[in-house]
Motif scaffolding. Structure first.
Motif, PDB file in Angstrom:
ATOM      1  N   ASP A 228       0.877  -1.164   0.000  1.00 24.32           N
ATOM      2  CA  ASP A 228       0.000   0.000   0.000  1.00 24.32           C
ATOM      3  C   ASP A 228       0.915   1.214   0.000  1.00 24.32           C
ATOM      4  OD1 ASP A 228       0.844   0.580   2.636  1.00 24.32           O
ATOM      5  OD2 ASP A 228      -0.942  -0.278   3.544  1.00 24.32           O
TER       6      ASP A 228
ATOM      7  N   HIS B 260       2.597   3.732   1.629  1.00 27.24           N
ATOM      8  CA  HIS B 260       2.894   4.055   3.022  1.00 27.24           C
ATOM      9  C   HIS B 260       2.718   5.550   3.296  1.00 27.24           C
ATOM     10  CE1 HIS B 260       4.616   0.117   2.511  1.00 27.24           C
ATOM     11  NE2 HIS B 260       5.003   0.050   3.776  1.00 27.24           N
TER      12      HIS B 260
ATOM     13  N   ARG C 139      -0.991   6.104   3.930  1.00 27.82           N
ATOM     14  CA  ARG C 139      -1.463   5.469   5.164  1.00 27.82           C
ATOM     15  C   ARG C 139      -0.959   6.203   6.401  1.00 27.82           C
ATOM     16  NH1 ARG C 139       1.271   1.431   7.731  1.00 27.82           N
ATOM     17  NH2 ARG C 139       2.172   0.609   5.812  1.00 27.82           N
TER      18      ARG C 139
ATOM     19  N   GLN D 282      -2.965   8.279   9.223  1.00 26.44           N
ATOM     20  CA  GLN D 282      -2.824   7.841  10.605  1.00 26.44           C
ATOM     21  C   GLN D 282      -2.466   9.018  11.506  1.00 26.44           C
ATOM     22  OE1 GLN D 282      -0.494   4.263  11.165  1.00 26.44           O
ATOM     23  NE2 GLN D 282       0.292   4.977  13.135  1.00 26.44           N
TER      24      GLN D 282
ATOM     25  N   GLY E 258      -5.853   4.375   6.653  1.00 28.47           N
ATOM     26  CA  GLY E 258      -5.203   3.266   5.965  1.00 28.47           C
ATOM     27  C   GLY E 258      -5.010   3.607   4.503  1.00 28.47           C
ATOM     28  N   ALA E 259      -4.603   2.617   3.734  1.00 30.30           N
ATOM     29  CA  ALA E 259      -4.385   2.803   2.296  1.00 30.30           C
ATOM     30  C   ALA E 259      -4.440   1.427   1.646  1.00 30.30           C
ATOM     31  CB  ALA E 259      -3.034   3.474   2.041  1.00 30.30           C
TER      32      ALA E 259
END
Length: 412
Positions: free
Chosen positions: A112, A114, A117, A121, A284-285
């Protein structure tokens, strides 16, 4: 053409622990279908739950970080394709691959994005709304540099490709959309799925080492489950996941029908028993393996906008997508009780799998794409001149830092 493929893993594959492990096994299977030789190398320690890649004819080789023994290993192997499992692995070994096997095609599997994400987060932890400006972080500098240094980077989410092109101005030529690759669901499989009245309870599955999963479980425990349980006092919420820590086990409350059950022996079996998957992912991703598994199991899900992001295209969702806590709880109760809504949601999930994740739709196209790049590798790299510049400077800096660390380690 016979290919020698080297996969450098961040960890040894654990398909029963995470979506990333499942993804890796799908790539290995795809390469094996071409009759290519595959070597899987990793600097990670063996784990109790890793898949034995040697059982399917893949050579397993332990390697070390900051150690010139890797140079000898890769020179002798002389791979024609090297796949890096996440940008951190490319940072550690990419320059060595480029120096010792300059003609090898370098592929980065991002898993994913990063950058996306971690930015989400951070925004969530700070209780603020995520903004595109949050993307421009230290992680972004590292991950984008890694993408530029490679010949092609695999993205599992179309949204992430849009972000890379629109925000970071990455050339589409070095990006490739490759979703999870699963078998189509046929009529016989559908007939054998447990029916609405044969199922009960809610379920959540997710590796607890992955922060979005832990956050989702906390959200369920503190906010969502009390609202759902109030309306459905006979239902239970079953929480499965690999690597639960003590703080996870402490959430186990049988009296509230909130059950922490640890690692599932067979996740698909458990998901098929459940009536609804709860996946209130707040950040998230990438694509969510738990939601793919829900669709494959014929289990409708309720998730968030982030949870379903880029997973269903223009097709109706396998259940309900909503973000407010009251809306999530209300939707979960409705999906649990309404058989007609549930059946329609199940059918939607089957359509999503067959139209957006069927291996037959994507596997051959990916293989053709990398073969085409191999045939025109010199021009492809000239077109990505910025990547060549970054690789040049990485060789100059990372190489000597690694050599210094290696020499320092010898004196210990």
């Amino acid at each position: 053409m016979q290919q020698e493929v080297l996969i450098i893993g961040f960890v040894w594959p654990e398909p029963n622990s995470s979506g990333a492990g499942t993804r890796m096994m799908q790539l290995i299977e795809l390469f094996q279908e071409q009759n290519w030789n595959i070597t899987f190398a990793s600097a990670a320690a063996d784990s109790e739950f890793m898949f034995d890649v040697t059982s399917i004819g893949v050579k397993k080789v332990p390697i070390a970080i900051n150690d010139s023994s890797f140079d000898t290993f890769i020179q002798e192997l002389n791979p024609s394709i090297v796949l890096f499992d996440r940008f951190i692995v490319e940072e550690q070994f990419g320059w060595r691959v480029a120096e010792n096997c300059p003609n090898a095609l370098r592929i980065l599997d991002t898993i994913d994005l990063h950058t996306l994400r971690l930015a989400r987060q951070k925004a969530s932890k700070e209780n603020k709304e995520f903004q595109p400006s949050d993307l421009y972080s230290e992680t972004a500098k590292r991950e984008i540099a890694s993408i530029l240094r490679c010949d092609v980077s695999l993205l599992i989410s179309e949204i992430e490709i849009e972000i890379l092109q629109n925000h970071f101005k990455i050339d589409a030529k070095i990006l490739y959309y490759l979703p999870f690759l699963v078998d189509s669901i046929d009529e016989k499989t559908i007939e054998n799925l447990p029916k609405f009245h044969e199922r009960k309870d809610f379920i959540f599955i997710g590796n607890f080492l992955h922060e979005p999963n832990w956050n989702a479980v906390q959200y369920l425990k503190e906010t969502l489950w009390p609202l759902i349980k109030k309306e459905l006092p006979e239902a239970s919420l079953l929480i499965y996941g690999a690597y639960p820590s003590q703080k996870v086990w402490q959430l186990h409350k049988p009296e509230d029908r909130f059950l922490i059950l640890g690692r599932a022996h067979n996740a698909a079996t458990e998901v098929k028993k459940a009536r609804v998957v709860l996946a209130p992912v707040r950040f998230g991703a990438g694509a969510k393996g738990k939601l793919i598994e829900a669709m494959q199991s014929g289990t409708p899900s309720i998730t968030t906008t982030v949870g379903a992001e880029s997973m269903h295209g223009t097709l109706p969702w396998n259940g309900i997508i909503t973000d407010g806590e009251q809306e999530i709880a209300k939707g979960a109760v409705q999906l649990y009780q309404d058989e007609i809504l549930w059946q329609k949601a199940q059918q939607n999930g089957i359509e999503i799998i067959n139209q957006r994740y069927s291996k037959s739709l994507f596997g051959n196209g990916f293989i053709s794409h990398i073969l085409s790049i191999q045939e025109n590798i010199e021009q492809h790299r000239m077109d990505n001149f910025m990547g060549s510049i970054l690789l040049h400077h990485t060789l100059s800096s990372t190489k000597y830092m690694s050599r210094w660390i290696e020499e320092k380690n010898k004196t210990k």
